[in-house]
Design a protein around this motif. Structure first.
Motif, short mmCIF file in Angstrom:
data_model
loop_
_atom_site.label_atom_id
_atom_site.label_comp_id
_atom_site.label_asym_id
_atom_site.label_seq_id
_atom_site.Cartn_x
_atom_site.Cartn_y
_atom_site.Cartn_z
N GLY A 124 0.53 11.51 4.14
CA GLY A 124 0.13 10.34 4.91
C GLY A 124 1.35 9.65 5.51
O GLY A 124 2.49 10.08 5.35
N ASP A 125 1.12 8.57 6.25
CA ASP A 125 2.19 7.67 6.66
C ASP A 125 1.52 6.39 7.14
O ASP A 125 0.30 6.32 7.26
N LEU A 126 2.32 5.37 7.41
CA LEU A 126 1.74 4.06 7.70
C LEU A 126 0.91 4.04 8.97
O LEU A 126 0.08 3.14 9.16
N ALA A 127 1.12 5.00 9.88
CA ALA A 127 0.40 5.00 11.15
C ALA A 127 -0.90 5.82 11.11
O ALA A 127 -1.67 5.78 12.07
N ARG A 128 -1.13 6.56 10.03
CA ARG A 128 -2.34 7.39 9.98
C ARG A 128 -3.60 6.51 9.97
O ARG A 128 -3.62 5.47 9.32
N PRO A 129 -4.64 6.95 10.66
CA PRO A 129 -5.85 6.12 10.76
C PRO A 129 -6.45 5.75 9.41
O PRO A 129 -6.91 4.61 9.23
N HIS A 130 -6.45 6.67 8.44
CA HIS A 130 -7.05 6.35 7.15
C HIS A 130 -6.24 5.30 6.39
O HIS A 130 -6.80 4.49 5.66
N LEU A 164 0.84 -1.19 0.00
CA LEU A 164 0.00 0.00 0.00
C LEU A 164 0.88 1.26 0.00
O LEU A 164 1.67 1.47 0.93
N ALA A 165 0.73 2.08 -1.02
CA ALA A 165 1.50 3.33 -1.15
C ALA A 165 0.56 4.51 -0.87
O ALA A 165 -0.34 4.80 -1.65
N ALA A 204 8.00 8.14 10.28
CA ALA A 204 9.30 7.80 10.86
C ALA A 204 10.36 7.49 9.81
O ALA A 204 11.49 7.12 10.17
N SER A 205 10.03 7.63 8.54
CA SER A 205 11.03 7.41 7.49
C SER A 205 11.98 8.59 7.42
O SER A 205 11.66 9.71 7.83
N GLY A 206 13.17 8.35 6.88
CA GLY A 206 14.15 9.42 6.74
C GLY A 206 13.95 10.23 5.48
O GLY A 206 12.99 10.04 4.73
N ILE A 244 1.70 -5.00 3.14
CA ILE A 244 2.84 -4.20 3.58
C ILE A 244 2.46 -2.74 3.45
O ILE A 244 2.01 -2.29 2.39
N THR A 245 2.59 -2.01 4.57
CA THR A 245 2.46 -0.56 4.55
C THR A 245 3.82 0.04 4.85
O THR A 245 4.65 -0.59 5.51
N PHE A 246 4.05 1.24 4.37
CA PHE A 246 5.31 1.92 4.64
C PHE A 246 5.09 3.41 4.54
O PHE A 246 4.07 3.86 3.98
N SER A 247 6.00 4.17 5.10
CA SER A 247 5.93 5.63 5.01
C SER A 247 6.94 6.09 3.97
O SER A 247 8.13 5.76 4.04
N PHE A 248 6.47 6.85 2.99
CA PHE A 248 7.38 7.41 2.00
C PHE A 248 8.42 8.31 2.69
O PHE A 248 8.19 8.84 3.78
N ARG A 249 9.54 8.51 2.04
CA ARG A 249 10.57 9.41 2.54
C ARG A 249 9.97 10.77 2.89
O ARG A 249 9.09 11.29 2.17
#
Length: 284
Positions: free
Chosen positions: A65-71, A59-60, A95-97, A86-91
């Motif tokens: 947004g980020d992986l922890a956001r409720p939506h 999921l992109a 918490a991504s760099g 798999i969820t992740f937070s874009f740069r």
């Protein structure tokens, strides 16, 4: 926002971890080919129907947004009823760099997440992107064909733009102010929790509509709301018109923009399409 286009030669990596037990969500830090640390999470999908255990949905999320956001978690939870997720937070997000390049080098972030899915044993990986993430999944599908570890087997773009620099709606004019103005980037950092790269694209990356013809036979689904306040329906229509034969377009009556507007029912239908793409691939 980049010193060059997102390349394909270097390898991304993931910190070693054991395969997750059923029902247990795992976190990991992925490393992109340009050295950015990406925060990611894995849900093995305890509700997956028999026969779909080899499918993973990556999921992109959209911009800010980020992986922890409720939506994002809500959509991921619906997907996990049918497949591993798999969820992740874009740069530049969560918490991504690094700093957000608003769709350029984010292709490398997605590639690292896809590689992680394959390292966990998933034979069929489907990328699903929303808004900015929608543009990224299209560009990734075009640029990572033939790379066994980072390729996608099917792609879904939800509320995605077809072309860059679109300013035809008020929300997009506000977004351009956030991205291009120093004061806007301060608002982005502290108000929207998004760290935005201060430099313009150099070179300008291939646009989504230019990328779509390059995805070849990869199954493609384009989803868009008829009341999207950011991108009118000529964007999804242009994407499908540029795509190879067989691309699907779902115009959702009354739907707005991206994850916030996507109902659980729509998310479930997208997950069903993703798992069906695996059934079709194995049948072939």
């Amino acid at each position: 926002m980049s010193s060059g286009p997102a390349g394909q030669k270097a390898r991304s990596s993931v910190q070693p971890l054991t395969r997750a037990r059923p029902g247990v969500r795992r976190r990991a830090t992925l490393r992109t080919q340009d050295g950015i640390a990406i925060d990611a999470a894995y849900d093995p999908g305890p509700g997956s129907p028999a026969g779909h255990g080899d499918v993973a949905i990556v999921l992109a999320h959209g911009f800010t947004g980020d992986l922890a956001r409720p939506h994002v978690r809500r959509i991921a939870g619906v997907f996990a009823q049918r497949a591993a997720v798999i969820t992740f937070s874009f740069r530049g997000h969560g918490a991504s760099g690094g700093h957000s390049t608003v769709g350029d080098r984010e292709v490398l972030d997605l590639a690292a997440a896809v590689e992680w899915a394959r390292s966990l044993g998933h034979a069929h990986v489907v990328t699903v992107g929303f808004s900015m993430g929608g543009s990224v999944v299209l560009r990734h599908a075009a640029s990572h064909r033939g790379r066994t570890e980072a390729r996608t087997d099917a792609v879904v773009a939800v509320s995605a733009p077809a072309r860059w620099f679109y300013r035809g709606t008020a929300p997009m004019r506000r977004l351009h102010w956030v991205v291009t103005r120093p004061t806007g980037r301060v608002v982005g950092r502290f108000g929207l929790r998004t760290r935005i790269h201060p430099h313009e694209w150099d070179p300008v990356p291939l646009s989504p509509v230019e990328s779509v013809p390059l995805i070849g036979a990869t199954p493609l689904l384009v989803v868009h709301g008829t009341r999207d306040p950011y991108f009118p329906v000529d964007h999804p229509r242009a994407l499908v018109a540029a795509a190879p034969e067989g691309a699907e377009l779902w115009l959702e009556e009354g739907m707005g923009h991206a994850e916030h507007a996507a109902s659980d029912g729509l998310a479930g239908r997208i997950a069903a399409w993703a798992t069906a793409s695996w059934t079709s691939a194995t049948a072939d």
